[in-house]
Design a protein around this motif. Structure first.
Motif, PDB file in Angstrom:
ATOM      1  N   SER A  31      -8.740  -2.476   0.538  1.00  0.00           N
ATOM      2  CA  SER A  31      -8.009  -3.731   0.380  1.00  0.00           C
ATOM      3  C   SER A  31      -8.184  -4.277  -1.045  1.00  0.00           C
ATOM      4  O   SER A  31      -7.222  -4.722  -1.668  1.00  0.00           O
ATOM      5  CB  SER A  31      -8.498  -4.751   1.401  1.00  0.00           C
ATOM      6  OG  SER A  31      -7.832  -5.975   1.241  1.00  0.00           O
ATOM      7  N   ARG A  32      -9.411  -4.218  -1.557  1.00  0.00           N
ATOM      8  CA  ARG A  32      -9.641  -4.666  -2.938  1.00  0.00           C
ATOM      9  C   ARG A  32      -8.866  -3.823  -3.945  1.00  0.00           C
ATOM     10  O   ARG A  32      -8.483  -4.294  -5.006  1.00  0.00           O
ATOM     11  CB  ARG A  32     -11.135  -4.638  -3.270  1.00  0.00           C
ATOM     12  CG  ARG A  32     -11.922  -5.743  -2.607  1.00  0.00           C
ATOM     13  CD  ARG A  32     -13.289  -5.951  -3.234  1.00  0.00           C
ATOM     14  NE  ARG A  32     -14.146  -4.789  -3.239  1.00  0.00           N
ATOM     15  CZ  ARG A  32     -14.984  -4.450  -2.266  1.00  0.00           C
ATOM     16  NH1 ARG A  32     -15.062  -5.187  -1.175  1.00  0.00           N
ATOM     17  NH2 ARG A  32     -15.750  -3.382  -2.382  1.00  0.00           N
ATOM     18  N   LEU A  33      -8.638  -2.557  -3.603  1.00  0.00           N
ATOM     19  CA  LEU A  33      -7.876  -1.672  -4.485  1.00  0.00           C
ATOM     20  C   LEU A  33      -6.368  -1.817  -4.282  1.00  0.00           C
ATOM     21  O   LEU A  33      -5.582  -1.210  -5.005  1.00  0.00           O
ATOM     22  CB  LEU A  33      -8.281  -0.213  -4.239  1.00  0.00           C
ATOM     23  CG  LEU A  33      -9.697   0.165  -4.657  1.00  0.00           C
ATOM     24  CD1 LEU A  33     -10.048   1.562  -4.162  1.00  0.00           C
ATOM     25  CD2 LEU A  33      -9.862   0.074  -6.168  1.00  0.00           C
ATOM     26  N   GLY A  34      -5.973  -2.594  -3.281  1.00  0.00           N
ATOM     27  CA  GLY A  34      -4.549  -2.805  -3.020  1.00  0.00           C
ATOM     28  C   GLY A  34      -3.922  -1.701  -2.183  1.00  0.00           C
ATOM     29  O   GLY A  34      -2.708  -1.514  -2.202  1.00  0.00           O
ATOM     30  N   ILE A  35      -4.747  -0.979  -1.442  1.00  0.00           N
ATOM     31  CA  ILE A  35      -4.237   0.109  -0.597  1.00  0.00           C
ATOM     32  C   ILE A  35      -4.544  -0.245   0.852  1.00  0.00           C
ATOM     33  O   ILE A  35      -5.629   0.042   1.354  1.00  0.00           O
ATOM     34  CB  ILE A  35      -4.905   1.454  -0.944  1.00  0.00           C
ATOM     35  CG1 ILE A  35      -4.793   1.752  -2.424  1.00  0.00           C
ATOM     36  CG2 ILE A  35      -4.296   2.580  -0.118  1.00  0.00           C
ATOM     37  CD1 ILE A  35      -5.640   2.905  -2.878  1.00  0.00           C
ATOM     38  N   THR A  36      -3.620  -0.893   1.500  1.00  0.00           N
ATOM     39  CA  THR A  36      -3.842  -1.262   2.898  1.00  0.00           C
ATOM     40  C   THR A  36      -2.729  -0.757   3.809  1.00  0.00           C
ATOM     41  O   THR A  36      -2.982  -0.378   4.939  1.00  0.00           O
ATOM     42  CB  THR A  36      -3.960  -2.785   3.059  1.00  0.00           C
ATOM     43  OG1 THR A  36      -2.805  -3.407   2.492  1.00  0.00           O
ATOM     44  CG2 THR A  36      -5.212  -3.317   2.381  1.00  0.00           C
ATOM     45  N   GLN A  37      -1.526  -0.737   3.306  1.00  0.00           N
ATOM     46  CA  GLN A  37      -0.405  -0.323   4.136  1.00  0.00           C
ATOM     47  C   GLN A  37      -0.449   1.185   4.389  1.00  0.00           C
ATOM     48  O   GLN A  37      -0.610   1.979   3.476  1.00  0.00           O
ATOM     49  CB  GLN A  37       0.915  -0.686   3.470  1.00  0.00           C
ATOM     50  CG  GLN A  37       2.103  -0.495   4.372  1.00  0.00           C
ATOM     51  CD  GLN A  37       3.363  -1.057   3.735  1.00  0.00           C
ATOM     52  OE1 GLN A  37       3.417  -1.348   2.552  1.00  0.00           O
ATOM     53  NE2 GLN A  37       4.393  -1.201   4.547  1.00  0.00           N
ATOM     54  N   GLY A  38      -0.341   1.564   5.653  1.00  0.00           N
ATOM     55  CA  GLY A  38      -0.321   2.975   6.003  1.00  0.00           C
ATOM     56  C   GLY A  38      -1.686   3.601   6.167  1.00  0.00           C
ATOM     57  O   GLY A  38      -1.815   4.819   6.152  1.00  0.00           O
ATOM     58  N   VAL A  39      -2.741   2.771   6.347  1.00  0.00           N
ATOM     59  CA  VAL A  39      -4.094   3.293   6.490  1.00  0.00           C
ATOM     60  C   VAL A  39      -4.739   2.715   7.745  1.00  0.00           C
ATOM     61  O   VAL A  39      -4.718   1.508   7.963  1.00  0.00           O
ATOM     62  CB  VAL A  39      -4.976   2.937   5.266  1.00  0.00           C
ATOM     63  CG1 VAL A  39      -6.397   3.445   5.450  1.00  0.00           C
ATOM     64  CG2 VAL A  39      -4.371   3.473   3.993  1.00  0.00           C
ATOM     65  N   SER A  40      -5.315   3.580   8.557  1.00  0.00           N
ATOM     66  CA  SER A  40      -6.055   3.176   9.745  1.00  0.00           C
ATOM     67  C   SER A  40      -7.231   4.136   9.902  1.00  0.00           C
ATOM     68  O   SER A  40      -7.037   5.349   9.957  1.00  0.00           O
ATOM     69  CB  SER A  40      -5.152   3.234  10.982  1.00  0.00           C
ATOM     70  OG  SER A  40      -5.899   2.934  12.139  1.00  0.00           O
ATOM     71  N   LEU A  41      -8.440   3.592   9.940  1.00  0.00           N
ATOM     72  CA  LEU A  41      -9.640   4.427  10.022  1.00  0.00           C
ATOM     73  C   LEU A  41     -10.387   4.180  11.321  1.00  0.00           C
ATOM     74  O   LEU A  41     -10.562   3.036  11.728  1.00  0.00           O
ATOM     75  CB  LEU A  41     -10.576   4.130   8.849  1.00  0.00           C
ATOM     76  CG  LEU A  41     -10.029   4.423   7.468  1.00  0.00           C
ATOM     77  CD1 LEU A  41     -10.983   3.904   6.405  1.00  0.00           C
ATOM     78  CD2 LEU A  41      -9.798   5.898   7.298  1.00  0.00           C
ATOM     79  N   ASP A  42     -10.853   5.262  11.928  1.00  0.00           N
ATOM     80  CA  ASP A  42     -11.651   5.162  13.142  1.00  0.00           C
ATOM     81  C   ASP A  42     -13.037   5.752  12.920  1.00  0.00           C
ATOM     82  O   ASP A  42     -14.012   5.233  13.417  1.00  0.00           O
ATOM     83  CB  ASP A  42     -10.944   5.893  14.286  1.00  0.00           C
ATOM     84  CG  ASP A  42     -11.647   5.696  15.605  1.00  0.00           C
ATOM     85  OD1 ASP A  42     -11.737   4.535  16.056  1.00  0.00           O
ATOM     86  OD2 ASP A  42     -12.118   6.698  16.184  1.00  0.00           O
TER      87      ASP A  42
END
Length: 159
Positions: A31-42
């Motif tokens: 999120s701090r890097l601006g990469i949130t869309q299209g990412v889901s981690l389990d």
């Protein structure tokens, strides 16, 4: 290795060194890097069917690794195997077809292989010297898609 790294990120971010804490910590960093869309981690192993990353998010992360604005990420770019030379791209099976062998040394990439899934994401130097990023994913394919992904990366390098 990926799971251990995720647990270290969790510790650094003040989270519990577990799947849940690691996923939360990695999400915060992304999120701090601006990469949130299209990412889901389990989990951090990459084996959970609930893990997801879009090609766009993956390419954006790789682009940041080569950016002067993020020197802490440079090891990602410099540590990627080189086509026809090192790691999983230098094993004598990759970048050997007539459509891709001319790109030896011009493509750096991380491979991803599971049953019926192949990924190739990285950096390529184009014929005019530009550094570009790409991410190709083949899901639910009944055959090994590696030669096709290699050709796609070679096309990017020839552009």
């Amino acid at each position: 290795m990926a799971e251990a790294l995720m647990r270290h990120v969790a510790i650094k971010e003040g989270q519990e060194a577990s799947f849940a804490g690691g996923a939360k910590a990695v999400a915060a960093v992304m999120s701090r890097l601006g990469i949130t869309q299209g990412v889901s981690l389990d989990d951090g192993s990459g084996l959970s069917i609930r893990n997801r990353i879009s090609p766009n998010a993956l390419a954006k992360a790789i682009a940041l690794s080569g950016s002067p604005a993020h020197p802490g990420l440079h090891a990602i770019a410099s540590g990627m195997p080189i086509a026809g030379f090192s790691g999983t791209l230098g094993n004598g099976r990759r970048f050997v077809g007539r459509d891709s062998k001319g790109q030896v040394g011009l493509v750096r990439a991380k491979t991803g292989t599971l049953n019926h899934v192949n990924t190739l994401a990285g950096l390529a130097t184009t014929k005019d010297g530009r550094l570009v990023t790409y991410a190709f994913m083949a899901d639910r394919v009944p055959v090994n898609a590696e030669p096709v992904l290699d050709r796609l990366a070679a096309i990017v390098a020839r552009s």
